[in-house]
Write an enzyme that holds these catalytic residues in place. Structure first.
Site, PDB file in Angstrom:
ATOM      1  N   HIS A   1      38.421   3.892 -67.406  1.00 19.75           N
ATOM      2  CA  HIS A   1      37.983   2.905 -68.402  1.00 19.75           C
ATOM      3  C   HIS A   1      37.969   3.526 -69.800  1.00 19.75           C
ATOM      4  O   HIS A   1      38.309   2.866 -70.779  1.00 19.75           O
ATOM      5  CB  HIS A   1      36.592   2.371 -68.050  1.00 19.75           C
ATOM      6  CG  HIS A   1      36.614   1.300 -67.001  1.00 19.75           C
ATOM      7  ND1 HIS A   1      36.804   1.565 -65.662  1.00 19.75           N
ATOM      8  CD2 HIS A   1      36.487  -0.055 -67.100  1.00 19.75           C
ATOM      9  CE1 HIS A   1      36.781   0.428 -64.981  1.00 19.75           C
ATOM     10  NE2 HIS A   1      36.591  -0.572 -65.832  1.00 19.75           N
TER      11      HIS A   1
ATOM     12  N   HIS B   1      30.112   7.746 -64.038  1.00 22.01           N
ATOM     13  CA  HIS B   1      30.731   8.977 -64.540  1.00 22.01           C
ATOM     14  C   HIS B   1      29.724   9.934 -65.147  1.00 22.01           C
ATOM     15  O   HIS B   1      28.643   9.529 -65.572  1.00 22.01           O
ATOM     16  CB  HIS B   1      31.740   8.635 -65.652  1.00 22.01           C
ATOM     17  CG  HIS B   1      32.948   7.926 -65.157  1.00 22.01           C
ATOM     18  ND1 HIS B   1      33.990   8.563 -64.550  1.00 22.01           N
ATOM     19  CD2 HIS B   1      33.282   6.607 -65.193  1.00 22.01           C
ATOM     20  CE1 HIS B   1      34.919   7.689 -64.220  1.00 22.01           C
ATOM     21  NE2 HIS B   1      34.514   6.483 -64.586  1.00 22.01           N
TER      22      HIS B   1
HETATM   23  C1  LIG Z   1      48.455  -4.410 -60.502  1.00 23.11           C
HETATM   24  C2  LIG Z   1      47.801  -3.106 -60.341  1.00 23.11           C
HETATM   25  C3  LIG Z   1      48.435  -2.105 -59.458  1.00 23.11           C
HETATM   26  C4  LIG Z   1      46.692  -2.876 -61.005  1.00 23.11           C
HETATM   27  C5  LIG Z   1      45.913  -1.609 -60.975  1.00 23.11           C
HETATM   28  C6  LIG Z   1      44.814  -1.737 -61.929  1.00 23.11           C
HETATM   29  C7  LIG Z   1      43.850  -0.618 -61.902  1.00 23.11           C
HETATM   30  C8  LIG Z   1      44.081   0.451 -62.871  1.00 23.11           C
HETATM   31  C9  LIG Z   1      42.802  -0.614 -61.057  1.00 23.11           C
HETATM   32  C10 LIG Z   1      41.750   0.437 -60.987  1.00 23.11           C
HETATM   33  C11 LIG Z   1      40.608   0.041 -61.824  1.00 23.11           C
HETATM   34  C12 LIG Z   1      39.441   0.968 -61.640  1.00 23.11           C
HETATM   35  C13 LIG Z   1      38.363   0.559 -60.744  1.00 23.11           C
HETATM   36  C14 LIG Z   1      39.418   2.129 -62.293  1.00 23.11           C
HETATM   37  C15 LIG Z   1      38.324   3.085 -62.239  1.00 23.11           C
HETATM   38  O1  LIG Z   1      37.923   3.327 -63.543  1.00 23.11           O
HETATM   39  P1  LIG Z   1      36.896   4.483 -63.859  1.00 23.11           P
HETATM   40  O2  LIG Z   1      36.513   4.301 -65.288  1.00 23.11           O
HETATM   41  O3  LIG Z   1      35.734   4.310 -62.960  1.00 23.11           O
HETATM   42  O4  LIG Z   1      37.632   5.754 -63.647  1.00 23.11           O
END
Ligand SMILES: CC(C)=CCC/C(C)=C/CC/C(C)=C/COP(=O)(O)O
Length: 294
Positions: free
Chosen positions: A213, A255
């Site tokens: 994020h 985090h």
């Molecule tokens: C269509 C497709 C493959 C979308 C993927 C989108 C994506 C990046 C999903 C993960 C989102 C997520 C929960 C990230 C974790 O974020 P942190 O800030 O916790 O590292």
């Protein structure tokens, strides 16, 4: 390798035998604090007329030696081992200066992050702000940004707009790949106080370094500030959004501070990469030809 303790004993015995006990420990070439202590233990056990070998034998019965694995020493009462700490609260000791500095930084990071995780649970001190933090989490979610950009690209009817959106899509995909790679490589566990209730996450998202994020917030806000002409209040709002989104990751307990700080740094660098490899109808006409039917 023989331990310093053992080599000092050998040296003391040798000096006692060879020079009639005249060697002073303080002037020995092995000058460490514990070594000197051992020398003193050795000498205090030694009467003026005593045999050096007898003195060595008595010295071996000192508590210092009993702690080791010397076979003559009587065994101390066995102590139960302490309960294991959670993995993320453990620090491995590294004798190098850099290792100690890094371990200290990580210890501070864990402590500060735990204290800042005030929305980690419903019952936490700021637990009532948790829905707001989760709303912020959705505002920076990869699915939302990827799907939104793809949809706008599909709807776009100007070449300038398409060019910006193709590059935003490229930036978001680059971010997805780099963050997944780093998370898989570093494998830092999320803080123990985190509740794993994130919407749509991948297997690498059980790891916390770097914050996806935070990278997205830095990347997207820098991208927008460069490519959209916006009034000052809106520009301020975008910077604020990125900052608060990063802060909310720590407050939610998702985090540690260093995950978010590195995430901001990585997102900033990612924008520079995208800017350097800027895609346009001139350098990749094939991609832009996809819209020539419109
Ligand atoms: C269509 C497709 C493959 C979308 C993927 C989108 C994506 C990046 C999903 C993960 C989102 C997520 C929960 C990230 C974790 O974020 P942190 O800030 O916790 O590292």
């Amino acid at each position: 390798m023989s331990s310093p303790r053992r080599s000092v004993d050998g040296r003391a015995a040798a000096s006692g035998a060879g020079a009639g006990g005249g060697g002073s420990p303080a002037h020995g070439s092995h000058g460490g604090g514990s070594i000197r202590f051992e020398f003193q233990a050795l000498l205090s056990n030694r009467s003026p007329g005593a045999e050096p070998s007898a003195a060595r034998l008595r010295a071996s019965e000192s508590p210092m030696h009993r702690r080791g694995s010397f076979p003559l020493a009587p065994a101390a009462a066995p102590q139960p081992p302490p309960p294991p700490l959670p993995e993320e609260d453990c620090m491995k000791l590294n004798p190098s200066f850099l290792g100690i500095a890094l371990s200290s930084l990580l210890a501070i990071d864990l402590w500060v992050s735990k204290r800042m995780g005030v929305c980690a649970r419903e019952k936490s001190s700021w637990g009532s702000a948790r829905p707001l933090m989760k709303l912020l989490e959705i505002s920076g979610h990869g699915v939302l940004w990827l799907a939104g950009t793809a949809y706008c690209l599909y709807q776009s009817d100007s070449w300038a707009g398409r060019e910006v959106l193709v590059n935003l899509l490229f930036a978001l995909l680059l971010d997805l790949v780099l963050v997944a790679l780093l998370k898989g490589l570093v494998r830092r566990r999320r803080p123990s106080h985190n509740q794993m209730d994130m919407f749509f996450s991948f297997s690498v998202d059980k790891y916390s370094f770097p914050s996806g994020h935070a990278t997205r917030a830095a990347l997207v806000s820098r991208f927008i500030l460069h490519h959209l002409v916006l009034a000052i209040p809106l520009r301020v709002l975008i910077v604020l959004w990125a900052f608060i989104l990063g802060l909310s990751r720590v407050m939610l307990g998702r985090h540690n501070v260093t995950d978010v700080a590195f995430g901001f740094f990585l997102g900033y660098i990612q924008y520079s990469i995208v800017d350097y490899f800027w895609l346009s109808p001139f350098n990749i006409p094939a991609v832009f030809a996809l819209w020539s039917h419109k």
